[in-house]
Design an enzyme around this catalytic site. Sequence first.
Site, PDB file in Angstrom:
ATOM      1  N   ASP A 113       0.816  -1.225   0.000  1.00  0.00           N
ATOM      2  CA  ASP A 113       0.000   0.000   0.000  1.00  0.00           C
ATOM      3  C   ASP A 113       0.846   1.271   0.000  1.00  0.00           C
ATOM      4  OD1 ASP A 113       0.529  -1.106   2.632  1.00  0.00           O
ATOM      5  OD2 ASP A 113      -0.686   0.504   3.492  1.00  0.00           O
ATOM      6  N   HIS A 114       2.153   1.150   0.268  1.00  0.00           N
ATOM      7  CA  HIS A 114       3.017   2.347   0.304  1.00  0.00           C
ATOM      8  C   HIS A 114       3.777   2.575  -0.999  1.00  0.00           C
ATOM      9  CE1 HIS A 114       2.520   3.096   4.695  1.00  0.00           C
ATOM     10  NE2 HIS A 114       2.012   1.879   4.545  1.00  0.00           N
TER      11      HIS A 114
END
Length: 357
Positions: A113-114
Amino acid sequence: MRKALIALVLIAGAFLLFRHFQPAIGERLFARAVAANVGRDARDGLPDGLHVALCGAGSPLADPRRAGPCTAVIAGRRLFIVDTGGGSTRRLAEMGLPVGDIEALLLTHFHSDHIDGLGELMTLRWANGGSAAPLPVFGPPGVDTVVQGFNAAYALDRGYRVAHHGADVVPPAGHGAAPSAFAADRPVVVLDAGGLRVTAFPVGHDPVRPAVGYRFDYAGRSAVISGDTAPGGGIAAQAKGADLLVHEALSPAMVGVIEKALRGAGNARAAKIMSDIPDYHTSPEDAARTAAAAKVRMLVLNHVVPPVPLRILEPYFLGGAGERYNERYRGPIVVGADGMVFSLPRGTDSIERSDLL
Ligand SMILES: [Zn+2]
Ligand SMILES: [Zn+2]
């Protein structure tokens, strides 16, 4: 009866007129919106100093108010991005922050997700800015593998765009990203130029190693971004006396409700994931404890888990952090949402809030 009939005819007439002129109205509105947005640069409205803008205050879970993790830091006019979660590059554009001007990306760790916005970020920076060099990406060891993977995945796209627009518009050498790894086992200065110092420091996000947070110091002001972390560790020491602490937050109570519902629905696999995640994240209460220990002026919660789509839910999300017990933090706590800007003007100790969405 007659009056009602006349009113009805008038309303119907107005509606037909509106339908008739709708394309022309649309044309005017669109031209006006384009004129207002083309060339817009949100930095123009900011005072000199250090600014933190939330371009993604969410997590992997879908949240209408929050794209994937992304924090923009503006030092004077220099623009840096910390983490590039899905949807956050489009959010930057909506906020009027010029993607083509991004000086560097700093990654906290390599959870999906980063990093899942990296392809979009590096491509739009290249296309919008016509950059002659790839996007510098700072990160702990592992950043080379991640960046090389994205460069490989986007190599065909680079060829299409150079063929279509020409090498002088989109210089081939400026495509993609260039990794720059730093040691992540101790605090390390990763950037120190033009009055801006950026320090990376290790955080506890086991089993994800390495994982870091970042501290930005500029114009006598400071902001710290925790990245994903369990409570404690070195964050309070690194954030000591900082103006602003942007800290991740997960509500164990709300995640517990989701876990129970998943188990009840027979989805044991998803329930297990829900029961695993609180142990490497931080509750709002613990984030408030860190803020109190570090004596920061303001605490902003990001990486908001689970989604908090309505403001009315925020006190529930905050739990004990919302009650301002003595032993916890006495300063303002903000539940972050996309578009929020926190400005730290040079030569003051104030924090000014604005919103770019
Ligand atoms: Zn995360
Ligand atoms: Zn993570």
